[in-house]
Design an enzyme around this catalytic site. Structure first.
Site: not given
Ligand code: PPE
Length: 307
Positions: A159
């Protein structure tokens, strides 16, 4: 919308007032995207804050550091404690927590290795990511003309800040088409994920989600949803999903820390299922939000109390 603030930011081990947590313009991450981060939510459970899946988030932060050869200089335990401390010192209950590890100052130039590694953690109140209405009514989304990176270009399991320039292109294009969010295809043309969410589909009672090989982030909400779906007796299949499968789904939803579980009611202007939140989506939401509200037993030990 103005950024919600809190009082203190944890900055390399010290608590600094929000407005004083600043960096120098030569910070490597500003120039080259060399930051890794997490998004974590805490919820108010029985009057106190409880952090959702703290351990897996800390693990993923350390994994992102490992991939990018960043030495964070703290143990996982210390970072976990610092996250708890940041929520506590700011007297927050329901909130969004953002740990960020970035390459700081030392040298301009692509090579990040001469630069310092800095760690910050801040927390603030953040409402429903795609709107409160979407949680019940569903979101209108579109497939992006921007694709997700091929696996040998940017590692999707990390990430990393730089990766989000791709997400920004997707998001801005979606907004310009009056969609609240985009769905990206991967480099082969299969469904990948949203700009900041994983995606799930339901067809004939079976739940589908793209596998890691579709250039997705290994979402922690995704993992939670797969676990809850199995608990409730549903079949979940990780499968490569062609674009038209989106249109033919009976139900669809995004998962993410920020987005939580948000139903999708249309894609590219095509109505999904009945055009409303579907029954399986609603069942999964009520289990998920039930645990986060302390109304359904936290049987997997997902909540860490802050007190
Ligand atoms: N894909 C991406 C590309 C992504 O950024 C997130 C989280 C997810 C999937 C879901 O992952 P999880 O949170 O572990 O279930 N995105 C983060 C950032 C959002 C933002 O705008 O900043 C979040 O949801 O915290």
């Amino acid at each position: 919308m103005a950024q919600n603030k809190s009082e203190f930011i944890w900055f390399n081990g010290e608590l600094v007032p929000w407005d004083q947590a600043t960096v120098h313009v030569t910070t490597h991450a500003l120039h080259y995207g060399s930051s890794v981060f997490e998004g974590i939510r805490a919820y108010e459970v029985n009057g106190a804050a409880a952090i959702f899946r703290l351990g897996p988030h800390v693990d993923r932060l350390f994994n992102s550091c490992k991939i990018y050869r960043m030495d964070i200089g703290y143990s996982k335990k210390a970072i976990g404690q610092a996250i708890i401390e940041t929520v506590k010192v700011n007297k927050l209950k329901g909130c969004y927590i953002r740990p960020l590890v970035f390459r700081g100052t030392g040298a301009i130039g692509v090579n990040p290795l001469p630069c310092s590694v800095e760690t910050v953690i801040f927390a603030f109140e953040w409402a429903h990511y795609l709107g409160a209405e979407a949680i019940e009514q569903g979101a209108d989304v579109g497939v992006s003309s921007w694709r997700r990176m091929a696996p040998d270009t940017f590692p999707s399991m990390a990430k990393v800040g730089g990766q989000y320039v791709n997400s920004q292109l997707m998001k801005m294009e979606a907004l310009s088409h009056n969609y609240v969010e985009a769905i990206a295809l991967n480099y082969e043309g299969f469904v990948s994920e949203g700009s900041g969410e994983n995606i799930f589909l339901v067809r004939d009672g079976v739940i589908y989600t793209p596998p890691l090989g579709a250039s997705i982030l290994e979402g922690i909400t995704r993992h939670s949803m797969i676990t809850l779906a199995a608990d409730l007796g549903y079949t979940v299949r990780e499968a490569m999903i062609p674009r038209e499968f989106l249109y033919l789904a009976d139900e669809m939803f995004f998962t993410g820390t920020a987005a939580e579980v948000t139903p999708i009611r249309s894609v590219d202007g095509i109505t999904i299922g009945s055009g409303k939140r579907g029954p399986i989506t609603e069942r999964l939401q009520s289990e998920f939000f039930g645990i986060l509200a302390g109304e359904v037993q936290d049987r997997h030990g997902w909540l860490t109390p802050v007190a």
